[in-house]
Scaffold this motif. Sequence first.
Motif, short mmCIF file in Angstrom:
data_model
loop_
_atom_site.label_atom_id
_atom_site.label_comp_id
_atom_site.label_asym_id
_atom_site.label_seq_id
_atom_site.Cartn_x
_atom_site.Cartn_y
_atom_site.Cartn_z
N GLY A 49 33.09 17.51 11.68
CA GLY A 49 32.57 17.34 10.41
C GLY A 49 31.16 16.70 10.05
N GLN A 50 30.05 17.12 10.78
CA GLN A 50 29.05 16.65 10.63
C GLN A 50 28.36 17.29 9.39
N GLY A 51 28.75 18.34 8.75
CA GLY A 51 28.44 18.49 7.54
C GLY A 51 29.09 18.07 6.47
N ASN A 52 30.12 17.49 6.63
CA ASN A 52 30.94 16.81 5.66
C ASN A 52 31.40 15.35 5.80
N ASP A 53 31.86 14.63 4.88
CA ASP A 53 32.18 13.31 5.24
C ASP A 53 33.26 13.00 6.14
N VAL A 60 38.88 21.28 8.45
CA VAL A 60 40.02 21.39 9.10
C VAL A 60 39.93 21.68 10.33
N VAL A 61 40.16 21.04 11.36
CA VAL A 61 40.08 21.64 12.88
C VAL A 61 41.44 21.31 13.63
N VAL A 62 41.90 22.61 14.14
CA VAL A 62 43.19 22.75 15.05
C VAL A 62 42.74 22.65 16.45
N VAL A 63 43.35 21.79 17.09
CA VAL A 63 43.43 21.77 18.41
C VAL A 63 44.47 22.49 19.02
N ILE A 82 45.90 14.24 12.74
CA ILE A 82 47.33 14.40 12.68
C ILE A 82 47.78 14.79 13.95
N GLY A 83 48.64 14.44 14.73
CA GLY A 83 49.02 14.62 16.06
C GLY A 83 50.34 15.37 15.91
N VAL A 92 41.92 16.77 11.30
CA VAL A 92 42.10 17.21 12.61
C VAL A 92 43.69 17.55 12.93
N LEU A 93 44.16 18.66 13.22
CA LEU A 93 45.56 18.54 13.79
C LEU A 93 45.71 18.96 15.17
#
Length: 135
Positions: A69-73, A50-53, A97-98, A77-78
């Motif tokens: 997510g280069q290490g994940n499929d 999960v990435v939160v900007v 998710i914006g 992203v929030l």
Amino acid sequence: QGIQIVEALTRLSVRVVAYDPQARANARAHLNGKVMVLDSLADCLYYADVVVVANDDPTFKALTPEQFGQGNDSVVVLDAWRCLSNEVQSSERVHYIGFGSCSSPDTWDEHMASLWNPSKVETEKSAETVLRAAM
């Protein structure tokens, strides 16, 4: 806003690794070891689920889907500023998710002032609601 999101995540026992080009030193001091604050965005994104900007720094606006997510499929992203590119938003690798809004340059000062003055309880509840929905 970013600090409240990180604090909400840590209360949910989520392991947090952070990157903030605007407030790295302050974030490290404020979070006092609760999270790892990295100097490299690439390192932060590589294994993220999960990435939160949490701000609209140009570094984030320039991101491409391949950087997530280069290490994940895939990766969630929030985007609290809705500032990521349409390419990122529509990527199959990214569950985008914006929420919130990116203010125009004409209202920047007013918008930033409103971010620093909301009720702390209201902001924490809002952050936790969004994070729980994404999990």
